[in-house]
Motif scaffolding. Structure first.
Motif, PDB file in Angstrom:
ATOM      1  N   ASN A 472       0.818  -1.208   0.000  1.00 45.26           N
ATOM      2  CA  ASN A 472       0.000   0.000   0.000  1.00 45.26           C
ATOM      3  C   ASN A 472       0.856   1.264   0.000  1.00 45.26           C
ATOM      4  O   ASN A 472       0.332   2.373   0.134  1.00 45.26           O
ATOM      5  CB  ASN A 472      -0.976   0.015   1.183  1.00 45.26           C
ATOM      6  N   ASN A 473       2.183   1.074  -0.121  1.00 45.49           N
ATOM      7  CA  ASN A 473       3.122   2.193  -0.183  1.00 45.49           C
ATOM      8  C   ASN A 473       3.004   3.133   1.012  1.00 45.49           C
ATOM      9  O   ASN A 473       3.105   4.358   0.888  1.00 45.49           O
ATOM     10  CB  ASN A 473       2.946   2.990  -1.485  1.00 45.49           C
ATOM     11  N   ALA A 474       2.768   2.533   2.173  1.00 48.16           N
ATOM     12  CA  ALA A 474       2.633   3.341   3.386  1.00 48.16           C
ATOM     13  C   ALA A 474       2.947   2.492   4.613  1.00 48.16           C
ATOM     14  O   ALA A 474       2.830   1.261   4.582  1.00 48.16           O
ATOM     15  CB  ALA A 474       1.218   3.894   3.510  1.00 48.16           C
ATOM     16  N   LEU A 475       3.350   3.161   5.670  1.00 50.57           N
ATOM     17  CA  LEU A 475       3.410   2.528   6.987  1.00 50.57           C
ATOM     18  C   LEU A 475       2.000   2.615   7.565  1.00 50.57           C
ATOM     19  O   LEU A 475       1.659   3.534   8.321  1.00 50.57           O
ATOM     20  CB  LEU A 475       4.438   3.241   7.874  1.00 50.57           C
ATOM     21  N   GLY A 476       1.169   1.655   7.160  1.00 48.37           N
ATOM     22  CA  GLY A 476      -0.272   1.772   7.369  1.00 48.37           C
ATOM     23  C   GLY A 476      -0.694   1.830   8.815  1.00 48.37           C
ATOM     24  O   GLY A 476      -1.565   2.637   9.187  1.00 48.37           O
ATOM     25  N   GLN A 477      -0.117   0.993   9.657  1.00 44.68           N
ATOM     26  CA  GLN A 477      -0.538   0.961  11.060  1.00 44.68           C
ATOM     27  C   GLN A 477      -0.258   2.299  11.739  1.00 44.68           C
ATOM     28  O   GLN A 477      -1.093   2.816  12.488  1.00 44.68           O
ATOM     29  CB  GLN A 477       0.190  -0.166  11.804  1.00 44.68           C
ATOM     30  N   ILE A 478       0.917   2.853  11.475  1.00 45.97           N
ATOM     31  CA  ILE A 478       1.263   4.144  12.081  1.00 45.97           C
ATOM     32  C   ILE A 478       0.354   5.242  11.551  1.00 45.97           C
ATOM     33  O   ILE A 478      -0.081   6.130  12.293  1.00 45.97           O
ATOM     34  CB  ILE A 478       2.738   4.483  11.811  1.00 45.97           C
ATOM     35  N   LYS A 479       0.064   5.183  10.274  1.00 41.10           N
ATOM     36  CA  LYS A 479      -0.846   6.167   9.657  1.00 41.10           C
ATOM     37  C   LYS A 479      -2.180   6.200  10.393  1.00 41.10           C
ATOM     38  O   LYS A 479      -2.662   7.282  10.777  1.00 41.10           O
ATOM     39  CB  LYS A 479      -1.042   5.797   8.188  1.00 41.10           C
ATOM     40  N   TRP A 480      -2.770   5.026  10.613  1.00 41.70           N
ATOM     41  CA  TRP A 480      -4.082   4.982  11.255  1.00 41.70           C
ATOM     42  C   TRP A 480      -3.995   5.302  12.741  1.00 41.70           C
ATOM     43  O   TRP A 480      -4.913   5.903  13.301  1.00 41.70           O
ATOM     44  CB  TRP A 480      -4.739   3.626  11.022  1.00 41.70           C
ATOM     45  N   GLU A 481      -2.890   4.949  13.375  1.00 42.44           N
ATOM     46  CA  GLU A 481      -2.736   5.312  14.788  1.00 42.44           C
ATOM     47  C   GLU A 481      -2.614   6.817  14.961  1.00 42.44           C
ATOM     48  O   GLU A 481      -3.161   7.390  15.919  1.00 42.44           O
ATOM     49  CB  GLU A 481      -1.505   4.603  15.376  1.00 42.44           C
ATOM     50  N   GLN A 482      -1.900   7.472  14.066  1.00 40.83           N
ATOM     51  CA  GLN A 482      -1.802   8.932  14.135  1.00 40.83           C
ATOM     52  C   GLN A 482      -3.186   9.579  14.050  1.00 40.83           C
ATOM     53  O   GLN A 482      -3.494  10.533  14.764  1.00 40.83           O
ATOM     54  CB  GLN A 482      -0.910   9.452  13.005  1.00 40.83           C
ATOM     55  N   MET A 483      -4.017   9.016  13.176  1.00 38.94           N
ATOM     56  CA  MET A 483      -5.327   9.612  12.939  1.00 38.94           C
ATOM     57  C   MET A 483      -6.329   9.262  14.030  1.00 38.94           C
ATOM     58  O   MET A 483      -7.036  10.134  14.544  1.00 38.94           O
ATOM     59  CB  MET A 483      -5.857   9.161  11.572  1.00 38.94           C
ATOM     60  N   VAL A 484      -6.395   7.972  14.388  1.00 37.36           N
ATOM     61  CA  VAL A 484      -7.483   7.498  15.250  1.00 37.36           C
ATOM     62  C   VAL A 484      -7.120   7.597  16.733  1.00 37.36           C
ATOM     63  O   VAL A 484      -7.988   7.855  17.569  1.00 37.36           O
ATOM     64  CB  VAL A 484      -7.860   6.046  14.875  1.00 37.36           C
TER      65      VAL A 484
END
Length: 586
Positions: A472-484
């Protein structure tokens, strides 16, 4: 015939303990050990890796998948430092691993020489046994004690070995007058066999018998106790909830299990935890206490091999210290079968609905392809005795939910440390331990790139692993943790795209790419049937979130705040989540 060296003694004692494989990288700080390994290469396999961190991960995975001692080897200074992350993985998940490291010349230690790192001091926190070799006569005793301690205490042992001492003939070593030759027992080892006191067992039975709504939570300590766990569930009318390391404890087609718990768990598991009045914990010290019954809600009985882990997460009324299967075998005759099955039946009804939801998510045909589709199609095509190793990140959610475990399969990942980069080394170690079984790594693109050189390790050693990369070309877990979790816009999580198929072929392996969900199953089947190491690059929707089983109001508020503050691609993210929710409601 020349006298054996100190390194020869080390290697011979490892063989006495049944060690058949060592993972590591050569270096000038362990040249004497490498020579000793060369002499016995027909009976003790040295597996060269590309990074010492991978060697430690492989030793940890080898211990997890076989129940035997895992061994890794690193040179002085940076080699030993590189081992540490994988060794902490072993420490936190309670796995018996021996780390052997080099040091420079014994009479130049602490004189500011090259690679002058006192690794025995550095390892003080990670190791349950930690020693520097003081001379040839010291080697046999500390090697045996290191192996014994790692196995007995299910932790990391460490031997630091100065390079010049490694090559010293044993006959040249000075033995102190108190160090009598042959005085110590070597490879004989008595495993723990203690059972809890009868009064504690009776007390535990009384608590369970009085419960009206009993739930069972199992972890990796119950992996070899399926029969006893199911018998307990049948007697108590209790749903079996599985911590992630206990995923393979009970197959997912069992009528008793509600699957996982926590952020990547199931709704029926969370509801069972919220409504139970009694909880039986078996072989787990599940760290996320916010998902366990609130204090005062439920009476708790806990079984654990390590008494120090009892009562860490919630108030425990009765603790039984011992092996899960052995403790259950003495407890079950005292447990009365509950005629009221309504609590279990409620959980079973919830699971029927949950699996319909998982199938709906796993069979979607819209594009970009959903990551759940890849996991679902992989799960349907795994061998009956497949070994699946997962990495940390959003992939762990799809691994936990969309890949049902069948009896005979093994599943693992970095549990308590939750480190990235372990997935492919785990699969390599599993393939070495079980050459005839299907071994799959299920990883994210961020984690894969951290130790991607280990795919070349698989090619070198002819390990036919299959690596499924959720791209997904992203550090997905960190992305969602930052947001949620914090309500902040995502930042610093975007990854530079890599052509993983080209990389796999450059290493000498094979590669397949999946973008169309209609073709996903067929390509996975083709890749699994391809000989040798294979990478499967699955390009997925970067905006698909790992949704918790229940969304809390605070999480929803933080998510809205993150969008309002200017999260990149916020409209696409909001639209994706809205579409997912509407589909599920319909």
């Amino acid at each position: 015939m020349s006298s054996p060296t100190a390194a020869d003694v080390l290697v011979q004692n490892l063989q006495n303990w049944g060690v058949e494989v060592i993972f590591g990288i050569p270096g000038d700080g362990i040249n004497g050990i490498m020579e000793a390994l060369r002499k016995v290469e027909d009976s003790l396999r040295f597996v060269q890796v590309r990074h010492e961190e991978a060697a430690a991960f492989m030793a940890c995975a080898y211990a997890k998948y076989t129940g035997r001692l895992g061994v890794c080897l690193g040179t002085s200074g940076p080699g030993g430092i590189h081992l540490l992350n994988g060794l902490y993985d072993a420490k936190l998940d309670g796995q018996p691993v021996l780390a052997i490291t080099g040091h420079h010349f014994h009479d130049l230690i602490d004189t500011h020489a090259q690679q002058d790192v006192d690794l025995d001091k550095l390892y003080m926190d990670v190791a349950v046994y930690n020693v520097r070799v003081m001379g040839p006569a010291h080697v046999a005793g500390v090697t045996n004690l290191a192996c014994r301690t790692a196995l007995a205490r299910r932790g990391v042992a460490h031997i630091n070995f100065p390079v010049d001492t490694q090559s010293m003939p044993v006959s040249s070593g000075t033995r102190s007058e108190r160090n009598l030759k042959g005085h110590a027992t070597t490879e004989v080892f008595a495993r723990r066999a203690a059972l809890p006191a009868e009064s504690d067992v009776q007390h535990a039975a009384d608590v369970l018998n009085r419960g009206k709504k009993v739930a069972i939570l199992v972890g990796q300590g119950a992996l070899r106790a399926e029969k006893e766990v199911v018998a307990a569930a049948e007697a108590l009318g209790a749903p079996i909830i599985k911590a992630l390391l206990g995923k393979a404890c009970v197959p997912d087609d069992s009528p008793y299990t509600t699957g996982g718990i926590g952020l990547l768990g199931t709704r029926p598991s969370q509801e069972a935890m919220e409504e139970c009045d009694t909880l039986l914990m078996i072989g787990t010290s599940f760290p996320y206490m916010e998902f366990l019954p609130k204090p005062g809600q439920a009476r708790v009985v806990q079984i654990d091999l390590d008494p120090a882990r009892i009562g860490l997460r919630c108030p425990v009324e009765v603790g039984l210290a011992g092996d899960s299967g052995a403790c259950l075998r003495v407890l079950l005759p005292l447990v009365q079968r509950k005629e009221d099955r309504s609590f279990l039946e409620q959980a079973q009804k919830g699971m029927a609905e949950w699996w319909k939801l998982m199938e709906e998510r796993g069979t979607r045909r819209d594009t970009p392809m959903k990551p759940q589709v890849v996991a679902w199609e992989l799960g349907k095509r795994l061998d009956e005795n497949a070994i699946v190793s997962c990495d940390s990140g959003t992939v762990a959610t799809w691994f936990a939910r969309q890949i049902p475990v069948r009896r005979g399969q093994m599943f693992s990942l970095s549990g308590t440390l939750a480190t990235m980069a372990n997935g492919m080394p785990y699969a390599n170690a599993a393939q070495i331990a079980y050459p005839d079984r299907q071994c799959v790594a299920f990883v994210g693109d961020g984690a894969f790139t951290m130790l991607m050189g280990e795919f070349a390790t698989a090619v070198k050693h002819k390990l036919p692993i299959k690596v499924v990369i959720i791209k997904n070309n992203a550090l997905g877990q960190i992305k969602w943790e930052q947001m949620v979790m914090l309500g902040n816009p995502e930042f610093g999580c975007e990854l530079q795209p890599i052509d993983f198929v080209a990389f796999a072929r450059a290493c000498g392996g094979n590669g397949f790419k999946i973008e169309d969900p209609e073709q996903c199953g067929d390509i996975i089947a083709q890749a699994l049937a391809t000989p040798g190491p294979v990478v499967i690059e699955a390009v997925v929707d970067p905006h698909e979130p790992p949704m918790p089983p229940k969304i809390k109001a605070k999480q929803a508020l933080h998510f809205a705040e993150s969008l309002a503050k200017g999260t990149p691609e916020r409209m696409k993210i909001a639209t994706t989540i809205a579409e997912d929710r509407v589909r599920e409601l319909v």
